[in-house]
Each structure stands twice: as C-alpha cells, then as structure tokens.
Design an enzyme around this catalytic site. Structure first.
Site, PDB file in Angstrom:
ATOM      1  N   SER A  14       1.263 -11.585  15.739  1.00 46.31           N
ATOM      2  CA  SER A  14       2.150 -11.919  14.611  1.00 46.31           C
ATOM      3  C   SER A  14       2.577 -13.380  14.591  1.00 46.31           C
ATOM      4  CB  SER A  14       3.388 -11.008  14.607  1.00 46.31           C
ATOM      5  OG  SER A  14       3.025  -9.650  14.522  1.00 46.31           O
ATOM      6  N   LYS A  17      -1.703 -16.094  11.964  1.00 47.93           N
ATOM      7  CA  LYS A  17      -3.066 -16.645  11.851  1.00 47.93           C
ATOM      8  C   LYS A  17      -3.543 -16.633  10.409  1.00 47.93           C
ATOM      9  CE  LYS A  17      -5.501 -13.966  14.527  1.00 47.93           C
ATOM     10  NZ  LYS A  17      -4.462 -13.010  14.933  1.00 47.93           N
ATOM     11  N   GLU A 139     -11.332 -15.292  10.478  1.00 48.78           N
ATOM     12  CA  GLU A 139     -10.205 -14.953  11.340  1.00 48.78           C
ATOM     13  C   GLU A 139     -10.529 -13.703  12.160  1.00 48.78           C
ATOM     14  OE1 GLU A 139      -5.621 -13.237  11.055  1.00 48.78           O
ATOM     15  OE2 GLU A 139      -6.621 -13.932   9.233  1.00 48.78           O
ATOM     16  N   GLY A 351       3.105   4.212  -4.158  1.00 49.07           N
ATOM     17  CA  GLY A 351       3.376   5.044  -2.993  1.00 49.07           C
ATOM     18  C   GLY A 351       2.637   6.360  -3.119  1.00 49.07           C
ATOM     19  N   CYS A 378       1.995   1.784 -10.660  1.00 50.41           N
ATOM     20  CA  CYS A 378       1.324   2.946 -10.078  1.00 50.41           C
ATOM     21  C   CYS A 378       2.275   4.149 -10.024  1.00 50.41           C
ATOM     22  CB  CYS A 378       0.757   2.600  -8.703  1.00 50.41           C
ATOM     23  SG  CYS A 378      -0.435   3.801  -8.070  1.00 50.41           S
ATOM     24  N   HIS A 516      -2.477  -2.158 -10.219  1.00 53.10           N
ATOM     25  CA  HIS A 516      -1.672  -2.968  -9.295  1.00 53.10           C
ATOM     26  C   HIS A 516      -1.831  -4.445  -9.641  1.00 53.10           C
ATOM     27  CE1 HIS A 516      -0.432   0.097  -6.299  1.00 53.10           C
ATOM     28  NE2 HIS A 516      -1.515   0.728  -6.734  1.00 53.10           N
ATOM     29  N   GLU A 518      -0.054  -6.891  -8.962  1.00 54.58           N
ATOM     30  CA  GLU A 518       0.376  -7.801  -7.898  1.00 54.58           C
ATOM     31  C   GLU A 518      -0.799  -8.387  -7.130  1.00 54.58           C
ATOM     32  OE1 GLU A 518       0.720  -3.614  -5.932  1.00 54.58           O
ATOM     33  OE2 GLU A 518       0.850  -4.531  -7.926  1.00 54.58           O
TER      34      GLU A 518
END
Length: 556
Positions: A14, A17, A139, A351, A378, A516, A518
């Site tokens: 965490s 990266k 990565e 969800g 959603c 979605h 976003e």
C-alpha cells in the site's frame, strides 16, 4: 520492441505503486509519447470479479468487459490510453492459460514447469499488451519477498536479460520511514528491500523513496551508496496532499528526463498545463458542496474508488470542492433519512445482495420527495425503480428478484425471468454475456430527446461501461411511465432500460443509470453526468441558503 519500465514495491504494501506509476506515465505522455500500462497481480483468482469488495476494493471494468484490479482505474484516469483485458493479468489467468495449452497438447507431452512454461506465458502476455506503443509501464503487484510474486519477478528478470538495459528498466518503490522520536529518516528498510531484489537477480535502476519528509541530499547519497543506484536515480517521493500534484513533482525531480535518457527515447518537452489546471481548480475552489454517498461497503471506501474520484472530477470542472459524507445504507434503514438532512446531493452507487437495499430505497424516496438532487448508479437505479413502483405506481411489494424471489411485482429481474407477451427472450450479443448472466463492458445506448440525460450528454447515442446482472422488467414499463417515471435511455435494440429520471417540472435533478459512468471519468475531462450532478447540488445548496435567510431575519 516496446521499451518497458517494470515497477516493483518493497518494505510494505500500500505504498501507492499504481498512482506513482500512473503519474510517471502521465508525464511521459505529456512529452508526446504513446504510453500504455499493465498490472501483474500475484493472486490466484483468475480475475477480481468474484472477490469481496471488503477485501479487494473496487472491481474496475474496461471497454471489453474485463473485470480488473482497481489500479487500472488509476491508469485510465492519468492517461488518454484506453485499456483492455490484456492490461490486467493474474497468476490465476497465467496458470489457466498454461493448463489449457497442456490439455490441448501444445507442450507435446513434456513436463510443464514454472520455468520455462509459466514465465514464458507471463512474457507472452506482457508483449501482447504492450506491443505498438512508444513505452509501457508494467506494475508487479504485492511486495518483494512475497512467494506469490516470484514467477513474475523471474519473468521480468529474463526480459531484462534478453532485451538489455536500453529496452527494460527496473523502478523500485520503497518506504523511507520517519521516526518521530528520533527525528530521523531511516534508510535501512530500503537497503534491505534492494538486497532482497538482488537475491533474485534484479538490480533496480531507479528508486522511488516514499517518505513523510523530503529526502535530504545526505540520505540520498547514503541510499545510492548502499544500493548501487546512481544518486540521480534516487527519487524523493514525498507524501502529497493531492495525488494530482504527483506528475509535476516527478517532473521537477527529473524522473522523466532520466528515463528518456536511459531508454534513448525521442520526446519533446513536458506540457503539464492540463495537470496544473487540475491542481489549481482543486486548491482554489470557488464553491463547496456536500454529497451523501449511500452505499453497502462504506467501511472499505476503496470499493467506491472510481465513484469518489468521479464526484471530485465533476467539481473540478466548475471549481467546486466536493466533500463526501459516507453513509451506510443499513444505517438509513435503522435511523431514517434524517441522516441525509445536511447534504446538497445524494449518490447511491452499485452493489449486490439484499443487505441495506431497503435503505437505498428510502434514500431514493427522500430525495424524490424533498427535491434533493439524486444520482443513482446501477443498484442505485434499481432502488429508484422500486421506490417509484411502490410509492407512485401503487405496486405494493415491488422489489428486485435478487432480493425477493416471490415478489408480486418483480420490477427488477434477470432477463430470463421476464419475457414479453410475444415470447421475446434475451437478445444480447455474445460479447455482452460475459461471466454467466453478467452484462459487462462498453455498450451504446440511445437517449430520448428533451430529457435531462440528453441535455447532460449533448448527444443522441452514448457508450457506457456495464457490470450487472439484473435489469428493469419491461412488463412494468407502461405502469411506471404512467406513474411519472421517464425512461430517458434504452439499449440500441430498444430491449433494455438504461436510464430513468423524473420530469424537470417535478424535480430539479433526479437521474439514475444502469451503467457505471464513473469508469469513464477523468480529472482533466470529468464526465457529463457527474458535472451536471455537482452543478445541481450547487444550485440546491443556493436554494436552501436563500430559503433560510428570511427565517434568520425574522428570528433576529
């Protein structure tokens, strides 16, 4: 042969990266290079699609319907490049590919081993994902020393050996902790992390040293001496209060110049004006709004990473700081909508499952009845449909069959659970039917003229990414439209409801979508729906302030 930068992490997990790699990619893109990114995840799941949001966070979806790690969201928010399933590889997928080949007889009866078969498959996937670009950043998930990461590290060691230093670089992100009691930065963890890398045959070319304090020159020289990395290549990655400052910070540290020299790339000067504008709008807002986010996984906000970022992006486009008030939908069930009394707008995200669903329905009803801007995504759209069915169309007991298989009015259900009166059944393309009954990936939809959705987008046809199983039940279209619901977007074949809203003369801004959006929002461009929603929240805040003034005067 696309030059590659392999990004690894050490000391602790965490450290960021994904954001660090994406920020560097943004600077290199700003210098005119065509850049792509890739994530190699060491877990054995084939993809994160079935992993718990509490454990893994958000499942990010690409245009081609791949369910991927949330770091791909960081990549696409920082880059103009659109990614695909090729850009997200797990140990599970690698082993699945190899086992399928073995079953087909591709290995001619030979013994299948980690080296060379697993490592060769990893290398093949890297080449497939990065071919055709000027530069690629790859990565490797996890922390050096994890046993799960070893096949990936061996594969990238082999690539460096095969291609040479001019075509492959190792960039290692480590922690340089600040010990407050001693008042010192400690370099020993970084030294040990590099030692661990060397033990498996990898010598880092560049070190990104994450720390709370800027790295002094003395500590930079010390790290360089003990890790065999040039002093210039020891980069101070100090903690920042705004992640969008990182591209400019890396450029000031000379990281992009170093990479361009090492890989002998042809690139122009860095034009970071767009990123400077993003930071300026964030640092010096003209307004502020509070958005209530009513979800099911609030204790682990990474489950809504793209939603949170997209809301902030919507504010950046109008110099508005967006403060998020996270609310558990189960708390709404217990304590009621009074928890929403101080917000300027309400967003209900996606969800799965029945826990907290009634709280989302209550949230929709509160927003609808009180004129609060509402944005459902959603599951948030499905909750709004159930709210309208129960409270406006008089369909008592209306629900989604996900939560109540025996609902008398299943206004939301699987396509296979409802068929038209003419016997029409599901007519989705093979590309749409990934993951069993899941509808995944980018799909076009047609917007209805003279609707809020059409006004927000400014186009008749738009494409959005999907990730869901349950749909609006067409059997209830007429009843819900008669009750005042506006169906403002449908799939191109007219079969599936994509967006709903309320008439503008009944509510200032109430819109919900099955997709979605976003996932297509970026800090530099925002997204039309999020920009419109934040603008509506600002207007609602202004109306509330204006309504409160006479009361204050009368009290005085």
């Amino acid at each position: 042969m696309t030059p590659l930068i392999f990004v690894t992490g050490g000391v602790v997990s965490s450290l960021g990266k994904g954001i660090a790699a994406a920020s560097l990619a943004a600077v290199l893109e700003a210098r005119g290079l065509r850049v792509t990114m890739m994530k190699l995840d060491p877990y054995i799941n084939v993809d994160p699609g079935t992993m718990s949001p509490f454990q893994h966070g958000e499942v990010y979806v690409t245009d081609d319907g791949a369910e991927t790690d949330l770091d791909l969201g960081h990549y696409e928010r920082y880059l103009r490049t659109r990614l695909s399933r090729k850009n997200s590889i797990t140990t599970g997928r690698i082993y699945d590919n190899v086992i399928r080949k073995e079953r087909r007889g591709d290995y001619l009866g030979g013994t299948v081993q980690v080296i060379p078969h697993i490592t060769d498959e990893i290398k093949r996937c890297i080449v497939e994902a990065t071919d055709g670009f000027d530069l690629a950043l790859v990565e490797i998930g996890g922390t050096v020393g994890d046993i799960e990461s070893l096949p990936f590290l061996e594969a990238i060691r082999q690539i460096r050996s095969e291609r040479g230093a001019e075509h492959a670089l190792f960039m290692h992100l480590t922690l340089v902790p600040w010990i407050a009691a001693a008042g010192e930065l400690k370099t020993k963890p970084t030294q040990h992390s590099v030692k661990e890398m060397r033990s498996i045959g990898i010598q880092p070319d560049i070190l990104l040293c994450r720390s709370e304090q800027p790295l002094p020159d003395s500590e930079r020289r010390k790290i360089a001496l003990f890790t065999n990395v040039s002093e210039r290549a020891v980069i101070s990655a100090v903690d920042l209060d705004n992640i969008y400052k990182m591209p400019r910070r890396f450029h000031e540290e000379g990281l992009d110049d170093l990479i361009i020299e090492r890989l002998r790339l042809k690139a122009g000067p860095a034009d970071l004006s767009e990123w400077d504008a993003v930071v300026d709008a964030s640092e010096y807002p003209d307004d502020e709004v509070v958005i209530g986010v009513v979800g099911k996984y609030i204790d682990h906000q990474d489950a809504y990473k793209s939603v949170a970022e997209a809301l902030k992006h919507g504010g950046l486009r109008q110099r508005t700081r967006v403060k998020l008030k996270w609310l558990e939908s189960s708390d709404i069930e217990r304590e009621g909508a009074r928890l929403l009394s101080d917000v300027d707008g309400i967003l209900v995200p996606g969800g799965f499952g029945d826990r907290g669903f009634e709280g989302k329905v209550q949230t929709s009803a509160h927003a609808r009845e009180n004129g609060v801007p509402y944005f459902g995504i959603c599951y948030g759209m499905q909750a709004a449909v159930v709210d309208m069915a129960r409270h406006k169309a008089g369909l008592n007991g209306a629900n989604s069959t996900e939560n109540d298989k025996h609902s008398p009015h299943p206004v939301i259900g699987l396509i296979t659970e409802w068929r038209t009166s003419t016997g029409e059944v599901e007519r989705r393309s093979a590309d749409s039917d990934l993951g069993g009954t899941m509808r995944l990936g980018l799909q076009d939809q047609r917007l209805k003229p003279n609707t809020l959705a059409r006004e927000m987008y400014g186009n008749d046809v738009v494409g959005e990414r999907h990730r869901h199983r349950y749909e609006f039940n067409n059997r209830y279209r007429t009843q819900l439209e008669d009750a005042g619901l506006v169906i403002s977007a449908k799939s191109m074949d007219d079969l599936l409801v994509e967006m709903i809203e309320l008439p503008r003369d009944e509510h200032p801004w109430f819109l919900a979508c099955q997709a979605h959006p976003e996932f297509l929002s970026t800090p530099r461009d925002g997204h039309p729906l999020f920009i419109g929603f934040i603008r509506a929240a600002r207007e609602h805040k202004a109306r509330r302030a204006a309504a409160a003034k006479p009361l204050e005067g009368a009290h005085a």
